[in-house]
Design a protein around this motif. Structure first.
Motif, PDB file in Angstrom:
ATOM      1  N   ARG A  64      14.941 -69.592  29.610  1.00  0.00           N
ATOM      2  CA  ARG A  64      15.380 -69.948  28.256  1.00  0.00           C
ATOM      3  C   ARG A  64      15.995 -71.340  28.221  1.00  0.00           C
ATOM      4  O   ARG A  64      15.702 -72.136  27.374  1.00  0.00           O
ATOM      5  CB  ARG A  64      16.416 -68.929  27.752  1.00  0.00           C
ATOM      6  CG  ARG A  64      15.747 -67.655  27.258  1.00  0.00           C
ATOM      7  CD  ARG A  64      16.730 -66.840  26.442  1.00  0.00           C
ATOM      8  NE  ARG A  64      16.724 -65.456  26.912  1.00  0.00           N
ATOM      9  CZ  ARG A  64      17.709 -64.610  26.709  1.00  0.00           C
ATOM     10  NH1 ARG A  64      18.807 -64.992  26.072  1.00  0.00           N
ATOM     11  NH2 ARG A  64      17.634 -63.373  27.148  1.00  0.00           N
TER      12      ARG A  64
ATOM     13  N   TYR B  15      11.006 -52.321  31.247  1.00  0.00           N
ATOM     14  CA  TYR B  15      10.691 -53.722  30.952  1.00  0.00           C
ATOM     15  C   TYR B  15       9.551 -54.242  31.821  1.00  0.00           C
ATOM     16  O   TYR B  15       8.922 -55.245  31.487  1.00  0.00           O
ATOM     17  CB  TYR B  15      11.935 -54.606  31.059  1.00  0.00           C
ATOM     18  CG  TYR B  15      12.439 -54.821  32.452  1.00  0.00           C
ATOM     19  CD1 TYR B  15      13.350 -53.953  33.008  1.00  0.00           C
ATOM     20  CD2 TYR B  15      12.005 -55.905  33.206  1.00  0.00           C
ATOM     21  CE1 TYR B  15      13.809 -54.137  34.291  1.00  0.00           C
ATOM     22  CE2 TYR B  15      12.464 -56.110  34.488  1.00  0.00           C
ATOM     23  CZ  TYR B  15      13.364 -55.225  35.027  1.00  0.00           C
ATOM     24  OH  TYR B  15      13.806 -55.407  36.304  1.00  0.00           O
ATOM     25  N   GLN B  20       6.681 -53.622  25.643  1.00  0.00           N
ATOM     26  CA  GLN B  20       6.599 -53.672  24.179  1.00  0.00           C
ATOM     27  C   GLN B  20       7.152 -52.404  23.538  1.00  0.00           C
ATOM     28  O   GLN B  20       7.851 -52.471  22.536  1.00  0.00           O
ATOM     29  CB  GLN B  20       5.155 -53.920  23.741  1.00  0.00           C
ATOM     30  CG  GLN B  20       4.771 -55.390  23.922  1.00  0.00           C
ATOM     31  CD  GLN B  20       3.307 -55.657  23.651  1.00  0.00           C
ATOM     32  OE1 GLN B  20       2.443 -54.948  24.155  1.00  0.00           O
ATOM     33  NE2 GLN B  20       3.030 -56.682  22.870  1.00  0.00           N
ATOM     34  N   TYR B  24      11.093 -55.156  24.722  1.00  0.00           N
ATOM     35  CA  TYR B  24      11.365 -56.338  25.538  1.00  0.00           C
ATOM     36  C   TYR B  24      10.345 -57.420  25.192  1.00  0.00           C
ATOM     37  O   TYR B  24       9.226 -57.117  24.758  1.00  0.00           O
ATOM     38  CB  TYR B  24      11.277 -56.009  27.041  1.00  0.00           C
ATOM     39  CG  TYR B  24      12.407 -55.136  27.504  1.00  0.00           C
ATOM     40  CD1 TYR B  24      13.662 -55.662  27.760  1.00  0.00           C
ATOM     41  CD2 TYR B  24      12.226 -53.761  27.645  1.00  0.00           C
ATOM     42  CE1 TYR B  24      14.710 -54.852  28.167  1.00  0.00           C
ATOM     43  CE2 TYR B  24      13.269 -52.942  28.052  1.00  0.00           C
ATOM     44  CZ  TYR B  24      14.508 -53.495  28.302  1.00  0.00           C
ATOM     45  OH  TYR B  24      15.554 -52.702  28.699  1.00  0.00           O
ATOM     46  N   ASN B  25      10.734 -58.659  25.419  1.00  0.00           N
ATOM     47  CA  ASN B  25       9.898 -59.778  25.028  1.00  0.00           C
ATOM     48  C   ASN B  25       8.831 -60.075  26.090  1.00  0.00           C
ATOM     49  O   ASN B  25       8.857 -61.099  26.762  1.00  0.00           O
ATOM     50  CB  ASN B  25      10.787 -61.009  24.791  1.00  0.00           C
ATOM     51  CG  ASN B  25       9.984 -62.181  24.287  1.00  0.00           C
ATOM     52  OD1 ASN B  25       8.934 -62.003  23.672  1.00  0.00           O
ATOM     53  ND2 ASN B  25      10.461 -63.383  24.571  1.00  0.00           N
ATOM     54  N   HIS B  26       7.918 -59.125  26.278  1.00  0.00           N
ATOM     55  CA  HIS B  26       6.838 -59.307  27.242  1.00  0.00           C
ATOM     56  C   HIS B  26       5.679 -58.425  26.797  1.00  0.00           C
ATOM     57  O   HIS B  26       5.913 -57.372  26.198  1.00  0.00           O
ATOM     58  CB  HIS B  26       7.303 -58.902  28.649  1.00  0.00           C
ATOM     59  CG  HIS B  26       6.428 -59.427  29.750  1.00  0.00           C
ATOM     60  ND1 HIS B  26       5.976 -58.652  30.777  1.00  0.00           N
ATOM     61  CD2 HIS B  26       5.914 -60.656  29.963  1.00  0.00           C
ATOM     62  CE1 HIS B  26       5.222 -59.380  31.597  1.00  0.00           C
ATOM     63  NE2 HIS B  26       5.170 -60.596  31.126  1.00  0.00           N
ATOM     64  N   THR B  27       4.468 -58.832  27.086  1.00  0.00           N
ATOM     65  CA  THR B  27       3.330 -58.014  26.661  1.00  0.00           C
ATOM     66  C   THR B  27       3.217 -56.748  27.516  1.00  0.00           C
ATOM     67  O   THR B  27       3.707 -56.700  28.646  1.00  0.00           O
ATOM     68  CB  THR B  27       2.015 -58.797  26.816  1.00  0.00           C
ATOM     69  OG1 THR B  27       1.902 -59.212  28.184  1.00  0.00           O
ATOM     70  CG2 THR B  27       2.006 -60.024  25.914  1.00  0.00           C
TER      71      THR B  27
END
Lengths: 232, 187
Positions: A64, B15, B20, B24-27
């Motif tokens: 980030r 995660y 998803q 969580y911010n991941h595919t």
């Protein structure tokens, strides 16, 4: 029996009372042997199109505002079947704690810091030689509630598909010389003769000079020797 | 060579394996939804809980399913139906697994069925079972795998068809221990 049935002399038993969570979750009745049909000799196929650009580099896929903290390591190895043949183009998924021993998972309340630049999940697909390679951060050890003063050794979780659904494997990779292994009931649940197979090896040839250390971890799946038996 | 030993998926798989679903911010490579509006076959929902030896629903299990399509094909080349689903029991308030899929057709003369793989904290090696369908009585009676199961335990593998306002739902709990323990196979 096909010769690539699960080898119960190397896999841990369902009930291993030192690992307390097994007590009410382990199946208690004997497994029923199943001959393999087309349903067992097939499985999902996930190739390169299921992997994003930085999915194999955990030092980059969670950034980030800076670099993740900790010791950079290369983790690489080959996925083979029991005859030593490489399993090509198969998906490898990993997840792990950060350098401080903290998972990003919401359930993990261990009093150690999250790293805003480390996610901890990754995936890649094996090459023509069955080799996978990840760049990551060496995970930290962390305490857990199994027994007083219980600590998990440093480890990386692995998930593999292989060539059919019977090859499915979820396991954990450990690091050589970890003094916590002898106290860890999850590791100790594996029959003694097979435990070393879960410990990666330091490999100078995998290191990146001036940048990262390297560990090799080969994984052997059952392979696809199962012969679907003739119907009726 | 020796097979690499299994280890538990642990409590923190979400995660990594189903990000998803757990926001969580991941595919994710797979989810509980196997079908699209163009998938051929009867749309169905499969729902159930994973129960431990004390009868409690387990909120940190991961269930995977593997199935044929409505023509009885695995990995069909003529559609985008992958036939593989993955769902963690940690996002539903009742700790259910929920799959939106289609009812598979018969494969090689077997009764329609779905391969189910069970992972969780406390399970050092994953468990294999099969889901069969309550409305396939005739096919189930002839099924070569189901007929290797003791008569009194066959019901643990049969999901119950229900017609609901939201469509066809098959209800099927996975019971880890006890009288109604689900049949697990050495696959």
């Amino acid at each position: 029996m096909n010769h690539n049935q699960r080898d119960w002399e190397v896999h841990p038993p369902y009930l291993y009372p030192d690992y307390k969570s097994t007590v009410f979750r382990a199946p208690s009745k004997p497994l029923i042997p199943m001959k393999h049909t087309l349903s067992e000799s097939t499985g999902p196929v996930y190739g390169q199109d299921s992997v994003g650009q930085f999915d194999n580099d955990l030092t980059k896929n969670g950034i980030r505002n800076g670099e993740p903290l900790g010791e950079r390591i290369v983790v690489s190895g080959r996925i083979l079947d029991i005859d030593g043949r490489p399993i090509k183009n198969t998906l490898v998924e990993i997840w792990q704690a950060n350098a401080a021993g903290r998972y990003i998972h919401k359930v993990d309340q261990h009093n150690a810091p999250l790293d805003p630049n480390f996610f901890g999940g990754g995936r890649c697909v094996t090459d023509e030689n069955g080799r996978y390679t990840f760049m990551t951060i060496k995970p930290g050890a962390y305490p857990w509630g199994n027994h007083p003063n219980a600590w998990r050794p440093n480890h990386i979780h692995f998930s593999l598909f292989g060539s059919n659904i019977t090859n499915r494997l979820v396991t954990q990779m450990y690091f050589p010389g970890d003094p916590l292994l002898q106290y860890d009931p999850i590791y100790q649940g594996v029959p003694e003769k097979a435990r070393h197979l879960l410990v990666s090896q330091f490999d100078l040839s995998l290191t990146q000079p001036d940048f990262a250390l390297g560990y090799n971890f080969d994984i052997v799946l059952r392979g696809h020797n199962a012969t679907p038996f003739e119907n009726q | 060579m020796t097979q690499t030993p299994s280890q538990t998926v642990g409590p923190y798989f979400a995660y990594g394996l189903s990000p998803q679903q757990y926001l969580y911010n991941h595919t994710s490579i797979a989810s509980g939804n196997l079908r699209t509006s163009s998938t051929q076959g009867e749309p169905i929902t499969i729902k159930g809980r994973v129960l431990d030896g004390q009868g409690n629903a387990i909120p940190d299990a991961m269930i995977e399913i593997w199935q044929a399509d409505a023509k009885g094909q695995y990995n069909p080349t003529d559609s985008d139906f992958k036939g593989f689903g993955r769902f963690g029991t940690g996002t539903d308030p009742e700790a259910q697994f929920i799959f939106q899929t289609i009812k598979p057709a018969s494969v090689d003369g077997q009764a329609p069925h779905i391969t189910v793989v069970v992972f969780m904290r406390g399970l050092l090696t994953h468990a294999y079972t099969r889901l069969y369908f309550s409305d396939e009585t005739t096919e189930n009676q002839k099924d070569i795998i189901l007929n290797t199961v003791p008569e009194e335990r066959k019901n643990t593998l049969i999901a119950q068809r229900q017609e609901t306002p939201e469509g066809i739902v098959y209800q099927w709990d996975i019971v880890m221990q006890g009288e109604q323990e689900t049949v697990f196979f050495d696959v």
